[in-house]
Write a protein that holds these residues in place. Structure first.
Motif, PDB file in Angstrom:
ATOM      1  N   LYS A  35       0.807  -1.191   0.026  1.00 34.23           N
ATOM      2  CA  LYS A  35       0.009   0.037   0.045  1.00 34.23           C
ATOM      3  C   LYS A  35       0.778   1.394  -0.153  1.00 34.23           C
ATOM      4  O   LYS A  35       2.011   1.152   0.575  1.00 34.23           O
ATOM      5  CB  LYS A  35      -0.997  -0.111   1.287  1.00 34.23           C
ATOM      6  N   ARG A  36       0.149   2.288  -0.759  1.00 34.14           N
ATOM      7  CA  ARG A  36       1.125   3.414  -0.557  1.00 34.14           C
ATOM      8  C   ARG A  36       1.388   4.179   0.363  1.00 34.14           C
ATOM      9  O   ARG A  36       0.147   4.149   1.068  1.00 34.14           O
ATOM     10  CB  ARG A  36       0.353   4.569  -1.775  1.00 34.14           C
ATOM     11  N   LYS A  37       2.252   4.480   0.945  1.00 34.78           N
ATOM     12  CA  LYS A  37       2.291   5.276   2.302  1.00 34.78           C
ATOM     13  C   LYS A  37       2.137   6.931   2.024  1.00 34.78           C
ATOM     14  O   LYS A  37       2.694   7.496   0.959  1.00 34.78           O
ATOM     15  CB  LYS A  37       3.711   5.110   2.966  1.00 34.78           C
ATOM     16  N   PRO A  38       1.007   7.413   2.818  1.00 31.18           N
ATOM     17  CA  PRO A  38       0.782   8.942   2.576  1.00 31.18           C
ATOM     18  C   PRO A  38       2.100   9.626   2.813  1.00 31.18           C
ATOM     19  O   PRO A  38       3.137   9.317   3.815  1.00 31.18           O
ATOM     20  CB  PRO A  38      -0.172   9.271   3.623  1.00 31.18           C
ATOM     21  N   ASN A  39       2.403  10.635   2.279  1.00 28.83           N
ATOM     22  CA  ASN A  39       3.492  11.541   2.501  1.00 28.83           C
ATOM     23  C   ASN A  39       3.311  12.225   3.734  1.00 28.83           C
ATOM     24  O   ASN A  39       2.338  12.816   4.052  1.00 28.83           O
ATOM     25  CB  ASN A  39       3.500  12.814   1.358  1.00 28.83           C
ATOM     26  N   PRO A  40       4.547  12.226   4.592  1.00 33.64           N
ATOM     27  CA  PRO A  40       4.234  12.701   5.975  1.00 33.64           C
ATOM     28  C   PRO A  40       3.971  14.225   6.265  1.00 33.64           C
ATOM     29  O   PRO A  40       3.501  14.587   6.916  1.00 33.64           O
ATOM     30  CB  PRO A  40       5.653  12.340   6.666  1.00 33.64           C
ATOM     31  N   ALA A  41       4.270  14.949   4.903  1.00 34.04           N
ATOM     32  CA  ALA A  41       4.401  16.376   4.921  1.00 34.04           C
ATOM     33  C   ALA A  41       2.726  16.624   5.079  1.00 34.04           C
ATOM     34  O   ALA A  41       2.417  17.629   5.458  1.00 34.04           O
ATOM     35  CB  ALA A  41       4.859  16.974   3.701  1.00 34.04           C
ATOM     36  N   PHE A  42       1.907  15.788   4.186  1.00 35.25           N
ATOM     37  CA  PHE A  42       0.370  15.899   4.447  1.00 35.25           C
ATOM     38  C   PHE A  42      -0.263  15.608   5.465  1.00 35.25           C
ATOM     39  O   PHE A  42      -1.436  15.902   5.937  1.00 35.25           O
ATOM     40  CB  PHE A  42      -0.224  15.309   2.945  1.00 35.25           C
ATOM     41  N   MET A  43       0.395  14.807   6.301  1.00 39.48           N
ATOM     42  CA  MET A  43      -0.160  14.443   7.623  1.00 39.48           C
ATOM     43  C   MET A  43       0.229  15.090   8.875  1.00 39.48           C
ATOM     44  O   MET A  43      -0.135  14.978   9.758  1.00 39.48           O
ATOM     45  CB  MET A  43       0.206  12.827   7.788  1.00 39.48           C
ATOM     46  N   LYS A  44       1.047  15.963   8.604  1.00 35.53           N
ATOM     47  CA  LYS A  44       1.579  16.869   9.625  1.00 35.53           C
ATOM     48  C   LYS A  44       0.454  17.862  10.071  1.00 35.53           C
ATOM     49  O   LYS A  44       0.037  18.631   9.374  1.00 35.53           O
ATOM     50  CB  LYS A  44       2.835  17.664   9.132  1.00 35.53           C
ATOM     51  N   PRO A  45       0.048  17.990  11.390  1.00 30.19           N
ATOM     52  CA  PRO A  45      -0.868  18.746  11.706  1.00 30.19           C
ATOM     53  C   PRO A  45      -0.605  20.303  11.568  1.00 30.19           C
ATOM     54  O   PRO A  45       0.744  20.515  11.863  1.00 30.19           O
ATOM     55  CB  PRO A  45      -1.087  18.592  13.345  1.00 30.19           C
ATOM     56  N   MET A  46      -1.256  21.279  11.063  1.00 33.12           N
ATOM     57  CA  MET A  46      -0.999  22.415  10.774  1.00 33.12           C
ATOM     58  C   MET A  46      -2.061  23.379  11.654  1.00 33.12           C
ATOM     59  O   MET A  46      -3.235  23.013  11.635  1.00 33.12           O
ATOM     60  CB  MET A  46      -1.209  23.022   9.112  1.00 33.12           C
ATOM     61  N   ILE A  56     -13.149  26.370  10.053  1.00 33.41           N
ATOM     62  CA  ILE A  56     -13.030  24.732  10.343  1.00 33.41           C
ATOM     63  C   ILE A  56     -12.817  24.473  11.726  1.00 33.41           C
ATOM     64  O   ILE A  56     -12.558  23.316  12.011  1.00 33.41           O
ATOM     65  CB  ILE A  56     -11.951  24.239   9.243  1.00 33.41           C
ATOM     66  N   GLY A  57     -12.628  25.473  12.560  1.00 31.92           N
ATOM     67  CA  GLY A  57     -12.181  25.230  14.016  1.00 31.92           C
ATOM     68  C   GLY A  57     -10.756  25.267  14.326  1.00 31.92           C
ATOM     69  O   GLY A  57     -10.047  25.380  13.510  1.00 31.92           O
ATOM     70  N   PRO A  58     -10.456  25.607  15.807  1.00 32.57           N
ATOM     71  CA  PRO A  58      -9.000  26.399  15.886  1.00 32.57           C
ATOM     72  C   PRO A  58      -7.995  25.063  16.110  1.00 32.57           C
ATOM     73  O   PRO A  58      -6.830  25.223  16.081  1.00 32.57           O
ATOM     74  CB  PRO A  58      -9.418  26.846  17.183  1.00 32.57           C
ATOM     75  N   LYS A  59      -8.420  23.780  15.998  1.00 30.98           N
ATOM     76  CA  LYS A  59      -7.510  22.445  16.325  1.00 30.98           C
ATOM     77  C   LYS A  59      -6.527  22.460  15.049  1.00 30.98           C
ATOM     78  O   LYS A  59      -6.864  22.802  14.055  1.00 30.98           O
ATOM     79  CB  LYS A  59      -8.064  21.364  16.842  1.00 30.98           C
ATOM     80  N   PRO A  60      -5.036  22.053  15.588  1.00 28.58           N
ATOM     81  CA  PRO A  60      -4.181  21.815  14.375  1.00 28.58           C
ATOM     82  C   PRO A  60      -4.609  20.556  13.640  1.00 28.58           C
ATOM     83  O   PRO A  60      -5.151  19.548  14.206  1.00 28.58           O
ATOM     84  CB  PRO A  60      -2.966  21.485  15.023  1.00 28.58           C
ATOM     85  N   GLN A  61      -4.621  20.662  12.261  1.00 27.18           N
ATOM     86  CA  GLN A  61      -5.228  19.355  11.605  1.00 27.18           C
ATOM     87  C   GLN A  61      -4.317  19.193  10.352  1.00 27.18           C
ATOM     88  O   GLN A  61      -3.717  20.213   9.700  1.00 27.18           O
ATOM     89  CB  GLN A  61      -6.703  19.736  10.885  1.00 27.18           C
ATOM     90  N   PRO A  62      -4.165  18.090   9.759  1.00 33.34           N
ATOM     91  CA  PRO A  62      -3.634  18.003   8.657  1.00 33.34           C
ATOM     92  C   PRO A  62      -4.272  18.438   7.421  1.00 33.34           C
ATOM     93  O   PRO A  62      -5.552  18.732   7.462  1.00 33.34           O
ATOM     94  CB  PRO A  62      -3.483  16.255   8.405  1.00 33.34           C
ATOM     95  N   ARG A  63      -3.359  18.741   6.343  1.00 38.55           N
ATOM     96  CA  ARG A  63      -3.858  19.334   5.074  1.00 38.55           C
ATOM     97  C   ARG A  63      -5.248  18.585   4.548  1.00 38.55           C
ATOM     98  O   ARG A  63      -6.439  19.330   4.146  1.00 38.55           O
ATOM     99  CB  ARG A  63      -3.003  19.639   4.101  1.00 38.55           C
ATOM    100  N   SER A  64      -5.340  17.311   4.586  1.00 41.73           N
ATOM    101  CA  SER A  64      -6.547  16.671   3.970  1.00 41.73           C
ATOM    102  C   SER A  64      -7.665  17.049   4.870  1.00 41.73           C
ATOM    103  O   SER A  64      -8.962  16.920   4.323  1.00 41.73           O
ATOM    104  CB  SER A  64      -6.154  15.252   4.208  1.00 41.73           C
ATOM    105  N   ALA A  65      -7.637  16.998   6.303  1.00 41.99           N
ATOM    106  CA  ALA A  65      -8.636  17.601   7.166  1.00 41.99           C
ATOM    107  C   ALA A  65      -9.212  18.892   6.872  1.00 41.99           C
ATOM    108  O   ALA A  65     -10.431  19.144   7.008  1.00 41.99           O
ATOM    109  CB  ALA A  65      -8.396  17.139   8.584  1.00 41.99           C
ATOM    110  N   VAL A  66      -8.493  19.651   6.760  1.00 42.08           N
ATOM    111  CA  VAL A  66      -8.547  21.113   6.479  1.00 42.08           C
ATOM    112  C   VAL A  66      -9.393  21.309   5.329  1.00 42.08           C
ATOM    113  O   VAL A  66     -10.553  21.909   5.220  1.00 42.08           O
ATOM    114  CB  VAL A  66      -7.290  22.116   6.365  1.00 42.08           C
ATOM    115  N   ALA A  67      -9.184  20.561   4.104  1.00 41.88           N
ATOM    116  CA  ALA A  67      -9.717  20.544   2.935  1.00 41.88           C
ATOM    117  C   ALA A  67     -11.130  20.104   3.055  1.00 41.88           C
ATOM    118  O   ALA A  67     -12.296  20.403   2.768  1.00 41.88           O
ATOM    119  CB  ALA A  67      -9.293  19.869   1.694  1.00 41.88           C
TER     120      ALA A  67
END
Length: 118
Positions: A35-46, A56-67
């Motif tokens: 299985k493809r491993k997701p790029n860690p840069a996209f999974m980093k909470p921002m 979207i709310g004040p919690k740090p979230q990965p880019r995918s969750a922001v979108a």
């Protein structure tokens, strides 16, 4: 001069007996791909800016969750343009995120939102 017509006899071919063919060996199953491993840069909470946090709310979230949060907000408030579905009609909260623009394409939206993440 009279032209003579030649009639050629067609040779009749007899059907040759079919040769016995070997059955193909059963093919081996292809090895399963990892299985493809997701790029860690996209999974980093921002951390979102104050303007984006209002949407979207004040919690740090990965880019995918922001979108995903943005699209949930857009669909909930019916902000997608009805004629041209690629455009987003911003309300007051989204205008702050989009830099004051009233209409933004969905491709431009990701570019504008990335400025609000750190």
């Amino acid at each position: 001069m009279a032209a003579k017509k030649k009639t050629a006899k067609k040779a009749t071919k007899k059907a040759a007996p079919k040769k016995a063919t070997k059955k193909a060996a059963p093919k081996k199953a292809a090895p399963k791909k990892a299985k493809r491993k997701p790029n860690p840069a996209f999974m980093k909470p921002m951390t979102p800016s104050a303007a984006l946090a209002a949407v979207i709310g004040p919690k740090p979230q990965p880019r995918s969750a922001v979108a995903k949060g943005l699209w949930d907000y857009i669909k909930k408030h019916k902000l997608q343009d009805q004629k041209n579905r690629r455009n987003i009609n911003a309300d007051a909260a989204l205008q702050a995120v989009f830099g004051g623009k009233k209409t933004v394409s969905m491709f431009e939206m990701t570019k504008l939102v990335s400025k609000h993440l750190s």
